[in-house]
Write an enzyme that holds these catalytic residues in place. Structure first.
Site, mmCIF file in Angstrom:
data_model
loop_
_atom_site.group_PDB
_atom_site.id
_atom_site.type_symbol
_atom_site.label_atom_id
_atom_site.label_comp_id
_atom_site.label_asym_id
_atom_site.label_seq_id
_atom_site.Cartn_x
_atom_site.Cartn_y
_atom_site.Cartn_z
ATOM 1 C CD GLU A 7 28.566 34.140 26.702
ATOM 2 O OE1 GLU A 7 29.173 34.001 25.622
ATOM 3 O OE2 GLU A 7 27.335 34.017 26.829
ATOM 4 N N GLY A 54 34.515 39.497 27.794
ATOM 5 C CA GLY A 54 34.597 40.034 29.147
ATOM 6 C C GLY A 54 33.775 41.299 29.268
ATOM 7 C CB ILE A 108 29.865 32.346 37.484
ATOM 8 C CG1 ILE A 108 29.880 32.557 35.962
ATOM 9 C CG2 ILE A 108 28.504 32.688 38.079
ATOM 10 C CD1 ILE A 108 29.706 34.004 35.512
ATOM 11 C CD GLN A 126 57.426 49.973 49.877
ATOM 12 O OE1 GLN A 126 56.940 49.150 49.113
ATOM 13 N NE2 GLN A 126 58.725 50.195 49.969
ATOM 14 C CG HIS A 179 52.587 45.452 57.238
ATOM 15 N ND1 HIS A 179 51.723 46.524 57.120
ATOM 16 C CD2 HIS A 179 52.099 44.705 58.261
ATOM 17 C CE1 HIS A 179 50.760 46.417 58.011
ATOM 18 N NE2 HIS A 179 50.964 45.328 58.722
ATOM 19 C CD GLU A 207 29.275 43.539 40.907
ATOM 20 O OE1 GLU A 207 28.466 44.460 40.740
ATOM 21 O OE2 GLU A 207 29.238 42.765 41.881
ATOM 22 C CB SER A 265 39.344 51.209 36.093
ATOM 23 O OG SER A 265 39.435 50.739 37.424
ATOM 24 C CD GLU A 266 40.884 49.880 31.973
ATOM 25 O OE1 GLU A 266 42.073 50.030 32.307
ATOM 26 O OE2 GLU A 266 40.130 49.062 32.542
#
Length: 385
Positions: A128, A132, A160, A342, A344, A369, A372-373
């Protein structure tokens, strides 16, 4: 000891999807990406290949495969483009699987044949605008109108995927439907078909990456759906979606590995073609070491999601393993995208080169989904901390 070599069936699937990604997706996806356009024809062809039905039983029109097969397909697609890969991942992991796992037989018969064929897409409405990572803070509400035997839904959802395409058939939303005996929110899941009065889809976001995928904010203003549209048990919506997210994190890990490996592929090709100081830049040890590190990261992340997928297939509790593999693979994807850009040089900053898309697409993998935290929180809790 575990054997991570692929079976003949899985290898055949991987090769088939690799060829499709190389021959069908790669030549055209850059144009879709630049125009922020949804690739309907590519999705239609994926449906014909049976990709949307990979982990579903034949009784619903599926391929009778397993979740690992889906992960292999996602890796090969993301090796070329993540917008196409996330369209497939969200359609299955977030759209169809909740109905497959928790739906009544009537709901399965009504929705799954269209979803597993790729004729229609389904979306997962959890996040929402004001909540988050704090998904338990759900503000969307649904009350049961006993006079009409309908749920009346009010609220909004954000970010969504697959929610506003011409072929989107439904969104399953989490909503507060009451209060538990201990005073907490009772959260349930409810199926809302597209086109239901009061259900509106906001214009698509202007995104940094995944520009050829479909993402919208959704609004519900006195939306009425039959009481029979409740998905699973009343009050179990949040728990159901936590299980769904555990599985989805393995799929996102596979997608991340695909992006990471695509960065290796493009960097090896570029290092052989690009000349500096009279020789290919791939002759320089600095470039060789950077690409070697990228390959090592992709390989170890692949082994991690292979392990998680095999545990899922065996029916094990994968909460900790899913968090580990999603955390590791997403960070590998970001690291490889950074290094590929880098290598490239200036061309890595140009959208005509795939690594430009890879760089833009990689960061969301550390957010979507479960950030990381959040993954680190889950791992710590699973360790008893």
């Amino acid at each position: 000891m575990p054997d991570f070599r692929l079976s003949e069936e899985h290898e055949a699937l991987r090769q088939s999807v690799r060829e499709f990604a190389r021959d069908v997706v790669a030549p055209v996806i850059g144009d879709f990406y630049e125009r922020h356009a949804f690739p309907y024809e590519i999705v239609r062809q994926m449906g014909k290949m049976g990709l949307f039905g990979l982990p579903f039983g034949a009784e619903y029109g599926g391929m009778g495969g397993d979740y690992f097969a889906l992960c292999l397909a996602l890796e090969e697609l993301a090796r070329v483009d993540s917008s196409v890969a996330i369209t497939l991942e969200a359609a299955i992991s977030l759209g169809a699987i909740p109905i497959y796992r928790f739906g009544t037989e009537e709901q399965k018969r009504e929705w799954l044949p269209r979803l597993v064929s790729g004729e229609n897409l389904a979306a997962f409405g959890l996040t929402e605008p004001g909540f988050g990572s704090d998904a338990g803070g759900t503000a969307t509400r649904a009350r049961l109108d006993e006079a009409t035997n309908e749920w009346v839904i009010n609220g909004s959802k954000a970010f969504i995927t697959n929610s506003g395409t011409d072929i989107t058939a439904l969104v399953t939303v989490t909503a507060v439907t009451g209060e538990t005996p201990d005073g907490r929110k009772e959260i349930s899941a409810i199926i809302v078909p597209s086109g239901t009065p009061g259900f509106t889809v906001a214009p698509g976001y202007s995104k940094v990456g995944w520009c050829a995928s479909d993402t919208h904010e959704l609004n519900f203003d006195d939306v009425r759906v039959p009481a029979a549209n409740l998905l699973g048990q009343r009050g179990r919506g949040f728990a159901q979606f936590l299980q769904t997210l555990d599985e989805g994190r393995v799929a996102i890990a596979a997608l991340s590995v695909g992006l990471a490996q695509g960065c290796v592929d493009e960097s090896v090709k570029y290092a052989k073609q690009r000349h500096a100081f009279g020789q290919p830049i791939g002759n320089f040890q600095a470039i060789q070491f950077k690409i070697a590190d990228m390959e090592a990261r992709a390989h170890t992340a692949r082994l991690s999601y292979y392990d998680a997928a095999s545990r899922l297939a065996a029916g094990e509790d994968i909460k900790r393993i899913a968090a580990i593999t999603k955390l590791h693979a997403s960070e590998v994807a970001v690291a490889n995208a950074r290094d590929a850009t880098q290598i490239h040089g200036g061309y890595g900053f140009m959208n005509e080169f795939p690594v430009g898309r890879f760089w833009r697409d990689s960061k969301i993998l550390e957010i979507g989904e479960g950030t990381s935290e959040v993954q680190r929180m889950i791992i710590a809790r699973e360790l008893g901390l």
